[in-house]
Every structure is written in C-alpha cells, then in structure tokens.
Design a protein around this motif. Structure first.
Motif, PDB file in Angstrom:
ATOM      1  N   CYS A   1      28.716  17.138  39.239  1.00 56.60           N
ATOM      2  CA  CYS A   1      27.913  18.332  38.948  1.00 56.60           C
ATOM      3  C   CYS A   1      28.791  19.466  38.418  1.00 56.60           C
ATOM      4  N   ILE A   2      29.862  19.761  39.131  1.00 59.10           N
ATOM      5  CA  ILE A   2      30.737  20.878  38.738  1.00 59.10           C
ATOM      6  C   ILE A   2      31.455  20.563  37.438  1.00 59.10           C
ATOM      7  N   HIS A   3      31.811  19.305  37.223  1.00 59.44           N
ATOM      8  CA  HIS A   3      32.477  18.934  35.970  1.00 59.44           C
ATOM      9  C   HIS A   3      31.606  19.304  34.765  1.00 59.44           C
ATOM     10  N   HIS A   4      30.345  18.912  34.799  1.00 61.27           N
ATOM     11  CA  HIS A   4      29.478  19.172  33.653  1.00 61.27           C
ATOM     12  C   HIS A   4      29.163  20.656  33.517  1.00 61.27           C
ATOM     13  N   PHE A   5      29.161  21.390  34.622  1.00 63.52           N
ATOM     14  CA  PHE A   5      29.021  22.847  34.564  1.00 63.52           C
ATOM     15  C   PHE A   5      30.225  23.462  33.857  1.00 63.52           C
ATOM     16  N   LEU A   6      31.426  23.024  34.221  1.00 61.81           N
ATOM     17  CA  LEU A   6      32.638  23.585  33.637  1.00 61.81           C
ATOM     18  C   LEU A   6      32.793  23.211  32.163  1.00 61.81           C
ATOM     19  N   VAL A   7      32.290  22.045  31.790  1.00 62.13           N
ATOM     20  CA  VAL A   7      32.336  21.651  30.374  1.00 62.13           C
ATOM     21  C   VAL A   7      31.601  22.684  29.521  1.00 62.13           C
ATOM     22  N   ILE A   8      30.419  23.087  29.985  1.00 69.30           N
ATOM     23  CA  ILE A   8      29.635  24.078  29.236  1.00 69.30           C
ATOM     24  C   ILE A   8      30.308  25.445  29.286  1.00 69.30           C
ATOM     25  N   ILE A   9      30.846  25.806  30.452  1.00 73.18           N
ATOM     26  CA  ILE A   9      31.523  27.101  30.593  1.00 73.18           C
ATOM     27  C   ILE A   9      32.699  27.189  29.620  1.00 73.18           C
ATOM     28  N   CYS A  10      33.533  26.143  29.590  1.00 67.65           N
ATOM     29  CA  CYS A  10      34.712  26.164  28.714  1.00 67.65           C
ATOM     30  C   CYS A  10      34.323  26.128  27.239  1.00 67.65           C
ATOM     31  N   LYS A  11      33.203  25.493  26.923  1.00 63.90           N
ATOM     32  CA  LYS A  11      32.798  25.368  25.528  1.00 63.90           C
ATOM     33  C   LYS A  11      32.111  26.628  25.007  1.00 63.90           C
ATOM     34  N   ASN A  12      31.223  27.201  25.818  1.00 62.66           N
ATOM     35  CA  ASN A  12      30.387  28.301  25.325  1.00 62.66           C
ATOM     36  C   ASN A  12      30.622  29.639  26.016  1.00 62.66           C
ATOM     37  N   LEU A  13      31.168  29.616  27.240  1.00 60.92           N
ATOM     38  CA  LEU A  13      31.284  30.850  28.023  1.00 60.92           C
ATOM     39  C   LEU A  13      32.657  30.945  28.673  1.00 60.92           C
ATOM     40  N   SER A  14      33.701  30.737  27.891  1.00 64.28           N
ATOM     41  CA  SER A  14      35.053  30.665  28.458  1.00 64.28           C
ATOM     42  C   SER A  14      35.446  31.940  29.184  1.00 64.28           C
ATOM     43  N   GLU A  15      34.880  33.088  28.768  1.00 66.62           N
ATOM     44  CA  GLU A  15      35.232  34.347  29.435  1.00 66.62           C
ATOM     45  C   GLU A  15      34.709  34.389  30.868  1.00 66.62           C
ATOM     46  N   LYS A  16      33.742  33.515  31.196  1.00 62.64           N
ATOM     47  CA  LYS A  16      33.171  33.492  32.543  1.00 62.64           C
ATOM     48  C   LYS A  16      34.019  32.694  33.532  1.00 62.64           C
ATOM     49  N   LEU A  17      34.951  31.908  33.016  1.00 62.93           N
ATOM     50  CA  LEU A  17      35.718  31.015  33.879  1.00 62.93           C
ATOM     51  C   LEU A  17      36.491  31.776  34.944  1.00 62.93           C
ATOM     52  N   ILE A  18      36.971  32.964  34.609  1.00 63.69           N
ATOM     53  CA  ILE A  18      37.777  33.737  35.549  1.00 63.69           C
ATOM     54  C   ILE A  18      36.976  34.160  36.781  1.00 63.69           C
ATOM     55  N   GLU A  19      35.646  34.076  36.697  1.00 65.80           N
ATOM     56  CA  GLU A  19      34.801  34.439  37.828  1.00 65.80           C
ATOM     57  C   GLU A  19      34.774  33.359  38.905  1.00 65.80           C
ATOM     58  N   PHE A  20      35.355  32.197  38.605  1.00 61.18           N
ATOM     59  CA  PHE A  20      35.299  31.077  39.548  1.00 61.18           C
ATOM     60  C   PHE A  20      36.693  30.520  39.828  1.00 61.18           C
ATOM     61  N   PRO A  21      37.616  31.352  40.319  1.00 63.15           N
ATOM     62  CA  PRO A  21      38.983  30.868  40.554  1.00 63.15           C
ATOM     63  C   PRO A  21      39.053  29.795  41.629  1.00 63.15           C
TER      64      PRO A  21
END
Length: 638
Positions: A290-310
């Motif tokens: 589940c988290i893998h596929h969530f992160l795939v979309i985050i890294c592809k389309n919303l990379s600036e949001k990644l820092i919110e989930f350290p």
C-alpha cells in the motif's frame, strides 16, 4: 494452536481481481495476499483469481510469484460458502469451513506456512508478541481497522485520483505517520529504555541529539558486525538481531548505579523501527504494498510533499533490508524506490500531524453522574423497563436423549456451567425453532464453540445453519463436534461479522460482547431477517465507526452519550455483585440497579429496531439464574 493437530489438507485461496496498474493488482487486498505468499514461499494453496466482471483483462506476468499455482474462475464457480463471504477467502475441502477477510486469511497463511516447515520460525514471528498481530477485529481495534480496511481503501482512492493536479493526501496516511511518531511500548520496555539511556550517555549525547544521529539505514547480516553502537540506535540493533542469525549481545553485567536509579520519567522513549515497534510483523507486510504505491505517486507527481512523511519514508527504506523482502517484492512487481534521506524538524512534523482530524469530546454541562439521575430522566419521559412475558418458561430440550456431542458438556466446561448453558440454550432454541420454516437459513453470530448453532443444526435438519466466529480454535472445536454428529446442514466461517455477505432468515447471538450485539441486530435489519440475541458485556459498549449511542430517537431526545454510558457501565454490576444496601433502587424496588440499567440499554436497542419496522420484545430468560446477563431481544420484521 495448542491441543489441536492439523493436517496439511488441500486448500483453495480465492482473491478478487478488478484491474491492474503498473504492476499492481487491485484491490490491494489481493496484492498484499500475493506478497505474503511470496515472502513465506508458500506453495500450499491453489490460488483462484475472481474477476470483477466478464471481459476483465488479466495479465499476471511479473505480478504473481512463479511458484504459485493460479487459475481464473468466475464468481458463479465459487463454492457456495465462499459466495456468502467477502474475498479474500481460504477454504478447506469439503468446502464447509471458510476463512474470510484480509487479517484472518493472512494469519492463516502464516500458520500453514509454519506447519509445512517448522524450521521457519521467523514466519511464525510475523504474528508478533503472543501471536496477536491483527487478531482483534476491526470494529474494536483501531489499529486492525487502519491496516486491514482504511489504509488499503484510502490508497486505492488516492491512486484513482492521482490524475488530478492536486489529489488529497489521505487522512489515514497522516494517521500512520503520527502512529510512527508515538513511543513504542514493549513487554521489556523498562530494560530497553535503560540500555538506551546507557548508550546515549556513553556516546556523550542527549536524547534529542541522539535521535538526530540515528540513520534510516539499517544493519543487514553482512553489516551487523560493523555496527558502531554510538551511532546506531539501540532500537535498530534489537530489531535486526531478531531478523538475522546474529544474537543480541549478552548483557550479564549489572547496569551502572546511575542507570539503575534513573526515574522512569527520565528514560528516553523507544522509537519505531517497524510499524508495531521493534518487531517486523504482519502489519508491515500489509502496509508495504500500500505505502509503496502511495510513494510512487508522491515521487512522480507530488515530490514536494515527501518531506511531510519522514517517518514513513524511513520505515519504507528500513523494511527493504529485512531478509527476503526484496526478493518477494520483485516477484510481485514491486520495484523499490530510492528515497532521499529526510531530516524533518520537529516543527515540520508537528505541523503535519496536526492536520489529522481529532475526535472532539462531547461536553454536557447539565451532566450529573450516577445511574439514578439518568433513570429518573427516563421515567419522567415515560420510559420505563418493560418485559414481554416468556412464551414458554418451562420448556426444555430433552438433553438426556440427545447425542453427547450436542450437549455443551462436550465443550469441556464444569457441570454447573454446562447446566446453566443448557438452560440458556433452552430459551434461544425454543424461540428459533418456533420461528424457523423448512429451507430457512439460520446464522449463529459470534458462535464461539458452536453451542447454539450445533443444537439448531441437529434440531432443524431442513434448515441451513452457519456459524460465524473470529476465533479459530473455537470454530475448529465446533467443527469437530459437528463431524461427530455427521451434520450436513452446517457451515463454519472464521471471519469478522462484516465479511459475511450472505442472505439469511434468522440471526442468533448468545452473549455477543458489547457492540457485537448491535452489529448482529444491524446485520439482521439490513437483511430483513428475524433476530434472537442475548447481549453481554454492556460495559464495553461505546461509540464506534458504525454506531452512536443512544440508538433510538426516543432515547436520544432524553439522554446524552455520557448518560447512556452510565447505564452501560452499571449494567455490568449485577445483583450478586453489589452489597445489600445498593440492591434496592427507586423505580423497581425488587430489582438490582445492574438489572435495571441492563434492561434500559436493551430497551433502547429494541425501540431503535422498532423505529426501523420491526416488532421487538425484551424477554427475561428462564430461569433468571441461568446467567447474570439473562435478557433476550427478539425481533421480527413487520
């Protein structure tokens, strides 16, 4: 599985298949199940994929482990017992024992994998401390609900919305990030926290600085020998020592005086290594796809949001180092991402976590504690305890003429308890047998060892009886008794109630705990089935994701939630438990306060069902001494 020897019989595993996107099979429950099969290297099950509809394009290349036998079948080809359940489901031949629902099926796969190869103890350890990981049903456990239901569904919705320019981050992901920030509680908590304090002092750093120095990289079997205890956290060392052939360093020396005398409040908290703390468990298996596929979309389309989930990113990196995880992932089409190391400040984390909606406490300025004011309010509104007469108080089964396996004495209980159980069954069986018609389907919810269902199946051979129970051992014992009787009109389903989707005519529940009684009544009302329930554990009643109390409009106009909870808490204080001065209460001189409150709680349930088109009676079982919880709620659709 103490006391029960299980043979490795042929089993079928039925999984939904709706569609496939970039190496991910949907629904995510199916991807999670296939990932676990790969991780456990389990070849016991014959896997059947069930397409959502005709013409569904199914391509299994690079998403299903090569060693897993897979066939595609239509929903009409499912065994009848499975057609009454949500998938995933696992069935043993001869198709009368089914396990349904993600958590139940995954726990079963783990147990069968270990039975097939007892040397794989690390597989069994996925069930966690005392083998309880995801064992509690989703209705009573927020953690099970988050892992089993809400996160997979939220990620599926997020992936569907990912084509939007600004898809909304699921609240469930924020909730998981918050969960990972909470201190870990383990059985040897104090000992580990003192070891951590010693480690920090030896490194000459305080708790906050030590946290910053902790790396997201984790030790593998090859690198464990090179660990520097001053830079690697104690949590990582403890967690990964369990996952490799290396053992924890022996600590035979007594801790220094200043470590032993440190106050518990001064000890540093333990931090999460994995989802549930320091142990790699089934929860991590469920969350990873589940988290893998969530992160795939985050890294592809919303990379600036990644820092919110350290914390989530660190967990994702860390879990890849668990032995066999990468191999299992690659067999299921999961290509791990390489994330940057995230060092979010505490302010950033706190801001992120504050976005998680909190449940507000209900305030009631006019609230007065205790049951008497609450009962007085009801009485002033004309709401009083009302019992319907028992239809046949002296009726009893001829237990001596029945086969031994029908009697609750076969459930290995004391003779006194078995007698009381027989008296309870007399009441329920009389009501059900007088309602049932040939061909009816009867469901024994929260069946336990099958005391009610087995009697009904024996007494009503022309009816189909289904036992639904979450506890595997209880259901296995019930099936053993059924096999001794040669019953052919009985099914056994190990599942949470919400995974049973079949139609039925009568629902029965003897001493379903807390809100489980309300779940049974709700399931019967939705199916327009009659119900015969005997509630229990009133003190466990509370608002849930599905129910709010009071339930009836009549009670809601009179009582607040807090006042209703007062009734529930006192309902568990039966007359024999109260000192003599407290046994007399104004509204009914000769009834104990506990019985009075118990009846009012059940009256609320009865009125709520009446408001939805049912004729309902609250009846006191005979003799009343058969159980302190001796109310029956009998409902028939109008």
């Amino acid at each position: 599985m103490k006391g029960i020897k299980k043979s490795l019989t042929e089993e079928y595993l039925y999984l939904d298949f709706s569609h496939q996107i970039e190496g991910c099979i949907f629904p995510l429950h199916t991807s999670v199940t296939l990932f676990l099969l790969s991780y456990c290297d389990c070849k016991i099950f014959k896997v059947c994929l069930v397409p959502a509809g005709e013409g569904t394009d199914i391509s299994l290349k690079n998403v299903v482990p090569q060693d897993v036998q897979v066939q595609v079948i239509s929903r009409q080809e499912l065994p009848p017992i499975v057609q009454n359940c949500c998938l995933p489901a696992a069935v043993e031949k001869p198709d009368n024992f089914c396990r349904a629902g993600l958590a139940v099926v995954l726990r079963h796969i783990i147990q069968k994998s270990y039975e097939a190869d007892p040397s794989k103890k690390e597989i069994l350890e996925l069930l966690g401390f005392k083998k309880t990981c995801l064992k509690a049903c989703a209705e009573v456990s927020q953690w099970t609900r988050l892992c089993e239901l809400t996160i997979p569904l939220a990620i599926e919705n997020f992936l569907r919305e990912s084509s939007d320019q600004h898809p909304t981050i699921p609240a469930e992901i924020l909730q998981l990030e918050r969960k990972l920030s909470e201190p870990v509680r383990v059985h040897n908590d104090d000992k580990l926290r003192r070891q951590k304090l010693k480690q920090q002092k030896a490194a000459g750093v305080g708790p906050s600085l030590a946290k910053e120095k902790t790396k997201s990289k984790v030790p593998t079997q090859e690198t464990s020998e090179e660990l520097d205890s001053s830079s690697e956290s104690l949590e990582l060392q403890v967690a990964f020592s369990k996952l490799t052939v290396l053992e924890e360093p022996a600590t035979t020396n007594r801790e220094p005086s200043h470590i032993r005398k440190a106050k518990a409040s001064d000890l540093p908290p333990l931090e999460h290594v994995f989802a549930e703390g320091l142990d790699f468990t089934l929860a991590d298996i469920v969350l990873l796809p589940c988290i893998h596929h969530f992160l795939v979309i985050i890294c592809k389309n919303l990379s600036e949001k990644l820092i919110e989930f350290p914390l989530l990113a660190a967990w994702y990196q860390r879990i890849q180092e668990v032995p066999r995880v990468k191999t299992a992932a690659s067999q299921c089409g999961i290509q791990f991402l390489h994330l940057p190391e995230l060092l979010a400040t505490s302010n950033e984390q706190d801001s992120n976590l504050r976005e998680v909606p909190a449940v507000e406490e209900q305030s009631d300025a006019a609230f007065i504690g205790g049951p008497r004011p609450t009962m007085t309010k009801l009485m002033e509104k004309g709401i009083e305890v009302m019992f319907s007469p028992h239809p046949c108080p002296t009726w009893t089964l001829d237990w001596n003429s029945l086969p031994a396996a029908v009697s609750p004495k076969e459930g290995k209980m004391s003779s006194d308890r078995a007698l009381r159980k027989q008296q309870q069954l007399n009441n329920l069986v009389y009501v059900v047998t007088n309602q049932a018609k040939p061909g009816d389907r009867i469901v024994d919810f929260c069946s336990g060892g099958g005391h009610v269902g087995i009697v009904l199946a024996h007494m009503l051979p022309s009816c189909q009886v289904t036992l639904i129970e979450n506890k595997e051992l209880s259901l296995i014992r019930a099936k053993k008794r059924s096999d001794e009787l040669g019953l052919s009109n009985i099914w056994f389903i190990q599942a949470n109630m919400e995974y049973f989707t079949g139609m039925f005519n009568i629902g029965v529940a003897l001493h379903a705990c807390g809100v489980a009684t309300d779940m049974v009544i709700e399931r019967c009302i939705k199916t327009r089935a009659s119900f015969v329930t005997c509630p229990c554990c009133y003190g466990f009643i509370q608002n849930t994701s599905k129910f709010n109390f009071p339930k009836s409009e009549q009670f809601k106009k009179t009582l607040s939630y807090k006042e209703h909870m007062i009734l529930c808490r006192f309902a568990d204080q039966t007359a024999v438990q109260l000192p003599p001065p407290r046994r007399l209460v104004g509204m009914c001189v000769h009834r104990a306060a506990g019985k009075q409150c118990m009846c009012l709680v059940d009256l609320d349930r009865a009125i709520a069902a009446e408001e939805r088109g049912y004729s309902v009676q609250v009846i006191s079982m005979e003799p009343e001494s058969c159980s302190p919880k001796n109310n029956m709620i009998v409902g028939v659709p109008i």
